[in-house]
Scaffold this motif. Structure first.
Motif, PDB file in Angstrom:
ATOM      1  N   ASP A  99       0.825  -1.201   0.000  1.00  0.00           N
ATOM      2  CA  ASP A  99       0.000   0.000   0.000  1.00  0.00           C
ATOM      3  C   ASP A  99       0.867   1.262   0.000  1.00  0.00           C
ATOM      4  OD1 ASP A  99       0.986  -0.553   2.549  1.00  0.00           O
ATOM      5  OD2 ASP A  99      -0.930  -0.315   3.589  1.00  0.00           O
ATOM      6  N   ASP A 102       7.006   3.775   3.652  1.00  0.00           N
ATOM      7  CA  ASP A 102       7.258   4.893   4.559  1.00  0.00           C
ATOM      8  C   ASP A 102       8.755   4.846   4.891  1.00  0.00           C
ATOM      9  OD1 ASP A 102       6.187   6.968   6.182  1.00  0.00           O
ATOM     10  OD2 ASP A 102       6.128   5.641   7.903  1.00  0.00           O
ATOM     11  N   SER A 103       9.138   4.264   5.996  1.00  0.00           N
ATOM     12  CA  SER A 103      10.570   4.114   6.289  1.00  0.00           C
ATOM     13  C   SER A 103      11.217   3.114   5.328  1.00  0.00           C
ATOM     14  CB  SER A 103      10.774   3.637   7.730  1.00  0.00           C
ATOM     15  OG  SER A 103      10.320   2.310   7.869  1.00  0.00           O
ATOM     16  N   GLY A 104      10.418   2.163   4.815  1.00  0.00           N
ATOM     17  CA  GLY A 104      10.945   1.117   3.942  1.00  0.00           C
ATOM     18  C   GLY A 104      11.396  -0.114   4.724  1.00  0.00           C
ATOM     19  N   THR A 106       9.656  -2.302   6.577  1.00  0.00           N
ATOM     20  CA  THR A 106       8.797  -3.475   6.394  1.00  0.00           C
ATOM     21  C   THR A 106       9.155  -4.175   5.086  1.00  0.00           C
ATOM     22  OG1 THR A 106       7.020  -2.263   7.503  1.00  0.00           O
ATOM     23  CG2 THR A 106       6.382  -4.237   6.268  1.00  0.00           C
ATOM     24  N   VAL A 152      -2.008   9.095   5.889  1.00  0.00           N
ATOM     25  CA  VAL A 152      -3.189   9.032   5.020  1.00  0.00           C
ATOM     26  C   VAL A 152      -4.024   7.790   5.330  1.00  0.00           C
ATOM     27  CG1 VAL A 152      -2.161  10.372   3.148  1.00  0.00           C
ATOM     28  CG2 VAL A 152      -1.843   7.899   3.175  1.00  0.00           C
ATOM     29  N   ASP A 158      -5.556   2.367   7.050  1.00  0.00           N
ATOM     30  CA  ASP A 158      -6.392   2.590   8.241  1.00  0.00           C
ATOM     31  C   ASP A 158      -5.766   3.530   9.252  1.00  0.00           C
ATOM     32  OD1 ASP A 158      -4.275   0.775   9.104  1.00  0.00           O
ATOM     33  OD2 ASP A 158      -5.467   0.524  10.922  1.00  0.00           O
TER      34      ASP A 158
HETATM   35  P1  XMP Z   1       7.481   1.225   6.701  1.00  0.00           P
HETATM   36  O1  XMP Z   1       7.851   2.383   7.612  1.00  0.00           O
HETATM   37  O2  XMP Z   1       8.018  -0.053   7.216  1.00  0.00           O
HETATM   38  O3  XMP Z   1       5.921   1.159   6.871  1.00  0.00           O
HETATM   39  O4  XMP Z   1       7.813   1.533   5.269  1.00  0.00           O
HETATM   40  C1  XMP Z   1       5.081   0.668   5.934  1.00  0.00           C
HETATM   41  C2  XMP Z   1       3.755   0.367   6.560  1.00  0.00           C
HETATM   42  O5  XMP Z   1       3.387   1.392   7.506  1.00  0.00           O
HETATM   43  C3  XMP Z   1       2.036   1.708   7.387  1.00  0.00           C
HETATM   44  N1  XMP Z   1       1.903   3.130   7.013  1.00  0.00           N
HETATM   45  C4  XMP Z   1       0.750   3.784   6.913  1.00  0.00           C
HETATM   46  N2  XMP Z   1      -0.501   3.372   7.102  1.00  0.00           N
HETATM   47  N3  XMP Z   1      -1.282   5.524   6.551  1.00  0.00           N
HETATM   48  C5  XMP Z   1      -1.514   4.258   6.934  1.00  0.00           C
HETATM   49  O6  XMP Z   1      -2.672   3.910   7.110  1.00  0.00           O
HETATM   50  C6  XMP Z   1      -0.049   6.014   6.343  1.00  0.00           C
HETATM   51  O7  XMP Z   1       0.119   7.196   6.017  1.00  0.00           O
HETATM   52  C7  XMP Z   1       1.030   5.086   6.531  1.00  0.00           C
HETATM   53  N4  XMP Z   1       2.371   5.218   6.424  1.00  0.00           N
HETATM   54  C8  XMP Z   1       2.870   3.976   6.719  1.00  0.00           C
HETATM   55  C9  XMP Z   1       1.494   0.809   6.295  1.00  0.00           C
HETATM   56  O8  XMP Z   1       0.912  -0.325   6.889  1.00  0.00           O
HETATM   57  C10 XMP Z   1       2.685   0.383   5.498  1.00  0.00           C
HETATM   58  O9  XMP Z   1       2.562  -0.879   4.894  1.00  0.00           O
END
Ligand code: XMP
Length: 179
Positions: A99, A102-104, A106, A152, A158
């Motif tokens: 989806d 973010d930090s990358g 995961t 978002v 969510d």
């Molecule tokens: P990382 O930091 O590991 O995180 O790249 C990825 C996961 O963090 C969640 N995430 C969000 N979920 N709105 C959300 O509902 C956001 O703005 C958001 N930013 C990160 C998401 O589960 C994603 O897979």
């Protein structure tokens, strides 16, 4: 639910048009192949469903759920597999459907797991990308929208398990977080 949204960033029409473009690009690039498309639950479930309908090469689907220790809006980098794949990725061309990056952290964990399981190739399609917050050194091969550092919701995303069923993506009113 709609009343909790401060601003719609991407309308349903805008998202659907982008998903079609991503599906077309993947279909072109994977011509003659049979990739295993992996949905990272839960956030990518709607994107996966719409994207799959726009991929014209034969695909197999699988699902993986990971959980990252940390609070609800920030990943800690410590990831664990909550639901593993049903299928083997050995020798397969794999496409990870995310989806949002973010930090990358995961995604880098998931890529690492799939490479250690000897996938033939691992590529990533992410609907949203927040490059400003990246700590892991990775980028998606296919990106829908590059977004600024805002939390978002909607279209699978969510806050406290709410808003996943909105057909658009937006930002929440600040008072929702403080409730
Ligand atoms: P990382 O930091 O590991 O995180 O790249 C990825 C996961 O963090 C969640 N995430 C969000 N979920 N709105 C959300 O509902 C956001 O703005 C958001 N930013 C990160 C998401 O589960 C994603 O897979």
């Amino acid at each position: 639910m709609q009343n909790d949204i401060q601003e719609v960033l991407y309308s349903e029409e805008t998202i659907q048009a982008k998903v079609k473009e991503l599906g077309a690009a993947i279909s072109r690039d994977y011509q003659g192949r049979n990739p295993l498309v992996i949905c990272v639950l839960k956030g990518a479930f709607i994107f996966m469903a719409d994207l799959a309908k726009n991929i014209t090469v034969p695909i197999a689907l699988d699902f993986m759920a990971v959980s990252s220790y940390g609070n609800s809006t920030r990943s800690s980098g410590e990831v664990r597999i909550v639901k593993d794949l049903d299928s083997s990725v050995e020798g397969r061309d794999v496409i990870i459907v995310e989806d949002i990056i973010d930090s990358g952290l995961t995604l880098s964990y998931i890529i690492d797991v799939l490479e250690r399981r000897n996938a033939k190739s691992v590529h990533v399609v992410a609907l949203f990308d927040k490059p400003g917050r990246r700590t892991a050194d990775l980028n998606a091969d296919y990106t829908g929208f590059t977004i600024p550092d805002a939390f978002v919701v909607g279209y699978g995303l969510d806050y406290a398990e709410k808003y996943r069923n909105l057909p658009y993506v937006g930002v929440l009113k600040p008072e929702i977080y403080s409730n």
